[in-house]
Design a protein around this motif. Structure first.
Motif, PDB file in Angstrom:
ATOM      1  N   MET A 121       1.676  -1.012   1.902  1.00 31.59           N
ATOM      2  CA  MET A 121       0.526  -0.041   2.318  1.00 31.59           C
ATOM      3  C   MET A 121       0.703   1.225   1.673  1.00 31.59           C
ATOM      4  O   MET A 121      -0.284   1.777   1.298  1.00 31.59           O
ATOM      5  CB  MET A 121       0.447   0.106   3.825  1.00 31.59           C
ATOM      6  N   GLN A 138      -8.239   6.894   2.086  1.00 28.47           N
ATOM      7  CA  GLN A 138      -6.902   7.194   1.276  1.00 28.47           C
ATOM      8  C   GLN A 138      -7.402   8.274   0.057  1.00 28.47           C
ATOM      9  O   GLN A 138      -6.778   9.090  -0.133  1.00 28.47           O
ATOM     10  CB  GLN A 138      -6.260   6.240   0.857  1.00 28.47           C
ATOM     11  N   THR A 153      -7.745   0.522   9.193  1.00 28.14           N
ATOM     12  CA  THR A 153      -8.331   1.053   8.224  1.00 28.14           C
ATOM     13  C   THR A 153      -9.496   1.688   8.164  1.00 28.14           C
ATOM     14  O   THR A 153      -9.939   2.674   7.654  1.00 28.14           O
ATOM     15  CB  THR A 153      -8.038   0.473   6.873  1.00 28.14           C
ATOM     16  N   ASN A 197      -6.668  -4.009   2.443  1.00 24.46           N
ATOM     17  CA  ASN A 197      -6.732  -2.596   2.699  1.00 24.46           C
ATOM     18  C   ASN A 197      -8.395  -2.050   2.456  1.00 24.46           C
ATOM     19  O   ASN A 197      -8.742  -1.920   1.434  1.00 24.46           O
ATOM     20  CB  ASN A 197      -5.968  -1.793   1.613  1.00 24.46           C
ATOM     21  N   ALA A 200      -2.188   5.650   4.310  1.00 28.65           N
ATOM     22  CA  ALA A 200      -2.438   4.071   4.201  1.00 28.65           C
ATOM     23  C   ALA A 200      -1.193   3.282   5.186  1.00 28.65           C
ATOM     24  O   ALA A 200      -1.313   2.585   5.826  1.00 28.65           O
ATOM     25  CB  ALA A 200      -2.301   3.437   2.891  1.00 28.65           C
ATOM     26  N   SER A 215       0.115   1.274  -2.027  1.00 26.98           N
ATOM     27  CA  SER A 215      -1.411   1.008  -2.181  1.00 26.98           C
ATOM     28  C   SER A 215      -1.994   2.270  -1.948  1.00 26.98           C
ATOM     29  O   SER A 215      -2.958   2.734  -2.582  1.00 26.98           O
ATOM     30  CB  SER A 215      -1.806   0.058  -1.258  1.00 26.98           C
ATOM     31  N   GLY A 216      -1.702   2.964  -0.901  1.00 24.79           N
ATOM     32  CA  GLY A 216      -2.425   4.362  -0.559  1.00 24.79           C
ATOM     33  C   GLY A 216      -2.243   5.363  -1.620  1.00 24.79           C
ATOM     34  O   GLY A 216      -2.987   6.347  -1.892  1.00 24.79           O
ATOM     35  N   GLU A 255      -4.813  -4.720  10.216  1.00 23.68           N
ATOM     36  CA  GLU A 255      -5.074  -3.586   9.254  1.00 23.68           C
ATOM     37  C   GLU A 255      -6.418  -3.351   9.140  1.00 23.68           C
ATOM     38  O   GLU A 255      -7.014  -2.184   8.449  1.00 23.68           O
ATOM     39  CB  GLU A 255      -4.217  -3.740   7.839  1.00 23.68           C
TER      40      GLU A 255
END
Lengths: 319, 357, 512
Positions: B246, B89, B146, B83, B128, B249-250, B142
């Motif tokens: 994701m 984000q 991203t 990421n 994300a 994570s975001g 990704e």
């Protein structure tokens, strides 16, 4: 301003913005075709932009005049290669994760270039302003409407980039070196068992990417900004990666994609000349290239044409 | 406690430790080459951080977003994704917190603040999640999406601030009434900008650990990250796990954004370029070996270095960018473990012999 | 044999890897014009030895002589220079390249700076004619058959002027007819003055084609014998170290009702090419149905279709009367279907998970392992411990990562996990690939035990011997279709081979 002149200028600006991306994405192709992911293009461009600013400055100070920017380009090539060696050593010799070691390049470049600038120019965060390259009109051709202004009245680096696209294409697809490079990226153990030195080819691929991304960075200082500062390279390396993927790891495709990105950069200056654009927030115009990239990636097939061994360190014991 | 010991009992911490030492050595060599005094510089660095309670507080403030972005990158990493978009984000999280904090200011603060924080987390997660969705459904790498989403987030955040939240004539939003500041600590830390985001970050690390290693969903996510093919064979929905990973994570990154605008600045600027939170997060995640507790330690180290860098430039006249060289080198040595093992080789042999005796 | 020096002489080669001695003082001679078979089980050290000859590994001790002169072979380049060529078991071919590009790679004819593709293709054509290989120089590798690909591998060595050819398990992926053709090619090569080392564990081939056999076991030479003076039983005993019967003991099957039925199943790949082409068959309780066929004829797609990993375009797949086509893999598993996947590293295990985590890969979400969203590791570990003991999986601990186990133990773990689910249908794809004789026996016995308990077993294998020995009934797959159904006792290799090559059809939808 009449439409023809406007189109010519738009084309010209497009190529100015595209040039750096063309060099860097060609660099990316060399590295990735040999099987090494190069997310460090951004950092390598930074090394190049820095070296061009410094080398160009000292050459200019030494009174080299017209030749000074070329000294800048040569310094960028050299520093780009040195920078890429860090990536090569970590990912090829020591089998580090290629994405991580590319990220390391970006870190080291961001830190070391500014450190050096401050060291060399007494704490200033920016290199002194350079004369850089001037545009060079090709006699005769530059008189053609639209493309005369658009293409044949450009910086020498732009001509170089276009010629290089063809050269890289020929090298990759017509020469023994290209065949071996691609073989190493597709099936390293096949190449190895035929006596092709996998790691050496990969070193060459990564170093070529350092050299070319270095030139890409150099074109930005020598044709656009005139100096090197912390924001001279801000994302161009990543756009170059996108251009390479977009162009399916083929020099001609990457060229097309780089021109597309250059165009969407250039157009935002021109759109604002029109009355109707006043209603569109400028941010949305800035977003266009990035949104378009995603849309295009969505509508084409993802990574299917990537070299098969991309991202994998070569371990001879697994052959 | 036993478990904790187990985590640190393996020699997995030796490599990063040696890498850190080597990184500092590289920094010292670079300083010597530039004609600076590395000892003076490093001591100025640490003096700056531990010089006063204010500085300690500010250093903690510096570490907080690093913890959260580090966790964001690490979490995606554990699920098999890189990421690079924590930056975007964070920006989206900031913007969501600002919008809620300003536009819903009529609400009582015990509702307003949690709402702003939740909005930040959710919006960061969704941002994300777009990259996760494109990967799951379209197979698009990704890393590229991203990166693109970072730029889009930058412009989008600026658009929102400029159009809806701006103080006329200035390049920033109006003040945000919602606040995460820990004002009760003001007297002790001499008004350093400490805020609840730090507590959120620590809680996030614990959540990260428990979720990934103790729950059914975490088991799935690790399986997908380590071997998506086997996960699919075993009946797990790979696409859904990719999107979920994701998304989580975001959320971490979005929360970092909330801490910055609600806890530190109390307004949101129009950014000229990428604020760089995400890239710091990558460094922290790699430094912390993508383990949640490692990430916290790494954020402490990284925050100490970047906060102290200013002291280094005051005290020893060394450009603060040097710290990036140090950090880059540390990550280099961690990534290229072969080099560290080579450095360690003589010691390893000694140790093994001792064991035999 | 002539009195001249042997073309290759290996003298007491020793090669150690951490923890094992792969080659222990091995000596071997190859005479000119000889086909010398190197016989041994998987893991006996054959490949290591040949990689040493080809310069991929360096021996720790011992020396190599070529034509009586001592040499140091420190790279494949050096081996090629000395006239040694290797035909690898897993072809080393670059898929998107043409035949010619693959052959000339590393030794490209040049015109100026460019590759002279015209003369390259011409040279390839000449070689192809000289040895009767019938290879099209301009075809892309991914468009030609496996047999053709192998000939490209052979031509790579000939193009480099190899006089000594090493064939590493060359018949593993070929049909019986292709094997016959390969044997003819090898005879032609020897007639042209080449010398050949044939690495194999197949006794039939050795008896057919080789002049001498060297048997190695656990890294040591057991014996070197003339083929004319030995027999398969003797060779087998020397290879394994004890008497082996190649017939698998089993009772006659007690066949029940049909469990799995496929009816006119069709599926296309991404490019729109049909990969399953009106596939119809059924598997009954208490029988082992063997699917015979050459790799790439729809076997993988067939398994994917049954297990829910591939969507089918038309037709039906039923399990005990219930439609299961196009269900998710999890739904399929829950219909009591177990599956031993063909690629255990890719599909069977998460190599970086611990052994106990791997043992619940399909059941982790069920009670008692999953309790309100949290995993109960005490129960998971206890369960794994029981399975590991019951199936004799050799692992240092439950915490050990699957990656560090041997192939045989990894496969045992997968089989333990799948059988423990008490399936109604067990699908076993290439269950013995890459295992040694002991592990193969274990796996085959487990399959038969399942069938004796009244389970339906679907066995997919490229090894004809395995199909013949283990199955109760055989269906042959060719280009996504069942082209014949036979009983093992009514058929032979030749007939199966013809069906596998698509040139003979036999049997209807079901053989009664």
């Amino acid at each position: 301003m009449d439409v023809l002149t406007l189109l010519g200028q738009l084309l010209n600006t497009t190529l100015v913005f595209s040039t750096a991306l063309i060099f860097a994405s060609l660099g990316g192709i060399f590295s990735e075709r040999s099987g090494v992911v190069n997310i460090g293009l951004e950092g390598l461009m930074m090394f190049g932009a820095f070296a061009a600013a410094v080398g160009g400055y000292y050459a200019q100070e030494a009174g080299m005049g017209e030749l000074a920017p070329w000294v800048g380009v040569l310094s960028a090539m050299a520093v780009g290669i040195i920078g890429s060696l860090i990536h090569a050593v970590a990912s090829i010799t020591f089998k580090a994760d290629q994405t991580i070691s590319g990220t390391v390049i970006n870190f080291l470049a961001a830190g070391s270039t500014l450190y050096m600038v401050k060291l060399l120019f007494e704490g200033s965060g920016e290199t002194p302003l350079l004369d850089g390259f001037s545009k060079f009109a090709i006699p005769g051709l530059s008189k053609i409407p639209i493309i005369g202004e658009g293409i044949f009245n450009s910086y020498p680096t732009t001509y170089l980039a276009i010629v290089l696209v063809i050269i890289v294409y020929l090298v990759l697809f017509k020469t023994p070196f290209g065949l071996r490079l691609r073989a190493v990226g597709e099936h390293p153990s096949a190449a190895d068992t035929l006596g092709v030195n996998v790691n050496r080819m990969r070193y060459i691929g990564v170093m070529m990417s350092g050299m070319l991304a270095g030139i890409g960075g150099a074109t930005i200082t020598l044709t656009t900004t005139g100096t090197f500062a912390h924001n001279t390279i801000s994302g161009q390396g990543f756009i170059a990666i996108a251009a390479m993927i977009f162009g399916k790891w083929n020099p001609l495709g990457a060229f097309g994609a780089a021109v597309f990105f250059g165009f969407s950069q250039a157009i935002r200056n021109y759109v604002q000349l029109f009355e109707w654009s006043k209603n569109i927030p400028q941010e949305f115009i800035y977003m266009i290239p990035y949104v378009l990239t995603i849309i295009v990636l969505v509508s084409t097939v993802g990574r299917s044409s990537a070299p098969k061994a991309l991202g994998q360190a070569y371990d001879p014991s697994k052959r | 406690m036993n478990k904790l010991r187990k985590i640190f009992a393996t020699d997995s911490y030796i490599v990063p430790l040696v890498a850190i030492i080597l990184g500092f050595l590289v920094g010292a060599i670079v300083m010597l080459a530039g004609g600076y005094d590395p000892i003076a510089a490093y001591s100025a660095l640490f003096k700056r951080v531990f010089g006063s309670t204010y500085d300690i507080g500010e250093a903690i403030r510096e570490m907080t977003p690093l913890m959260l972005t580090g966790l964001a990158v690490a979490f995606a990493f554990r699920s098999g994704m890189f990421n690079i978009g924590a930056d975007g984000q964070v920006l989206i999280g900031m913007t969501a917190a600002s919008v809620v904090g300003i536009k819903l200011a009529a609400l009582p603060s015990f509702l307003l603040v949690p709402l702003a924080v939740i909005a930040a987390g959710l919006c960061g997660g969704i941002w994300a999640g777009i990259a996760g969705y494109l990967k799951a459904k379209r197979g698009i790498n990704e890393v590229i999406t991203t990166i693109m989403l970072n730029w889009i987030a930058l412009f989008f955040a600026n658009y929102i601030v400029r159009t809806f939240l701006l103080i006329p004539g200035q390049n920033r939003s109006e003040d945000i009434p919602a606040s995460l500041s820990m004002t009760f600590l003001n007297s002790f830390f001499d008004n350093a900008r400490l805020h609840w985001g730090t507590a959120i970050a620590l809680a996030a690390a614990v959540f990260f650990y428990v979720y990934l290693w103790k729950t059914k969903q975490g088991y799935e996510m690790r399986a997908v990250g380590l071997n998506p093919h086997a996960a699919e064979y075993a009946g797990m929905n790979v696409g859904r796990n990719v999107i979920k990973a994701m998304f989580i994570s975001g959320i971490f990154a979005g929360l970092a954004g909330a801490g910055e605008v609600l806890g530190v600045f109390h307004y949101q600027s129009v950014f000229a370029g990428s604020p760089g939170y995400g890239f710091d997060g990558i460094a922290v995640a790699l430094l912390g070996l993508t383990h949640p507790f490692g990430v916290i330690l790494a954020a402490i180290l990284y925050g100490t270095l970047t906060y102290g860098a200013a002291g280094m430039s005051f005290g020893a006249d060394v450009p603060p960018e040097l710290i990036r060289i140090v950090i880059g080198s540390i990550i280099f040595f961690i990534a290229a473990q072969g080099i560290v093992r080579w450095v360690l080789k003589p010691f390893y042999f000694k140790r093994k012999k001792e064991k035999v005796l | 044999m002539s009195a001249a020096a042997p073309v290759v002489e290996l003298k007491q080669i020793t090669k150690r890897f951490p923890g094992i001695v792969a080659n222990d003082s091995i000596s071997l001679t190859l005479e000119k014009g000889e086909i010398h078979a190197l016989l041994g089980e998987n893991g006996a050290g054959k490949s290591t030895l040949m990689n040493i000859v080809f310069g991929l590994y360096q021996p720790d001790e011992g020396s190599i002589e070529i034509d009586g002169k001592p040499v140091m072979i420190d790279s494949p380049n050096k081996a090629i220079e000395l006239g040694i060529g290797m035909v690898h078991q897993h072809f080393k071919l670059v898929d998107p390249f043409t035949v010619t590009e693959n052959i000339v790679l590393g030794m490209e004819p040049k015109k100026g700076l460019k590759i002279d593709y015209k003369s390259a293709a011409e040279q390839v054509r000449k070689l192809s004619e000289q040895y009767g290989l019938q290879v099209n120089p301009n075809a892309k590798i991914h468009d030609i058959s496996v047999g053709m690909q192998q000939r490209v591998e052979i031509m790579k060595t000939l193009y480099r002027g190899a006089d000594i050819l090493i064939f590493d398990e060359p018949t593993a992926v070929l049909t019986p007819q292709e094997i016959t053709e390969l044997m003819a090619i090898m005879k032609r090569l020897v007639a042209e003055g080449k010398s050949i080392i044939l690495i194999t564990h197949k006794l039939k081939e050795i008896m057919q084609i080789s002049d001498r056999v060297t048997i190695i076991r656990r890294g040591k030479v057991i014996d070197t014998v003339k083929t004319s003076e030995t027999n398969p039983n003797e060779l087998a005993e020397k290879m394994v170290g004890r008497g082996v019967t190649f017939k698998v003991d089993k009772k006659p099957p007690e066949i029940g009702t049909a469990v799995l039925k496929l009816n006119d199943v069709n599926s296309k790949n991404k490019d729109g090419v049909p990969v399953l082409n009106g596939l119809t068959f059924e598997v009954k309780a208490g029988e082992i149905l063997g699917i015979a066929g050459v790799d790439g004829n729809g076997q993988s797609e067939l398994i994917q279709a049954i297990t829910g990993l591939r969507k089918i375009d038309s037709g039906s797949i039923t399990m005990e009367g219930q439609e299961i086509a196009n269900l998710s893999p999890r739904k399929v598993t829950e219909k009591n279907i177990s599956h031993i996947p063909e690629d255990r590293h890719k599909h069977g295990l998460v190599l970086d998970f611990s052994m106990s985590e791997n043992m619940v890969l399909e059941t982790y979400y069920q009670k008692p392992y999953n309790q309100n969203g949290f995993l109960n590791y005490d129960i998971i570990n206890k369960h794994a411990g029981e399975l590991i003991q019951q199936f004799d999986v050799r692992t240092p601990s439950l915490e050990t990562k699957a990656r560090s186990l041997s192939g045989g133990n990894q496969q045992k773990a997968i089989i333990a996990r799948e059988i423990d689910k008490n399936p109604t249908l067990l699908i076993a794809a290439q269950p013995t690939r890459g295992l040694d004789v002991g592990a193969i026996e274990f796996v085959q016995k487990q399959l038969i035990a399942q069938r004796d308990q009244g389970k339906a077993v679907l066995l997919i294998s490229f090894e004809l011997d395995e199909i013949m020995n283990v199955s109760d009934r055989i269906a042959v797959i060719y280009e996504g279709q069942i082209v014949g159904e036979v009983y093992p006792q009514d058929t032979n290799d030749q007939e199966l081979g013809l069906m596998m090559a698509g040139s003979l059809k036999r049997g209807g939808k079901t053989v009664e």
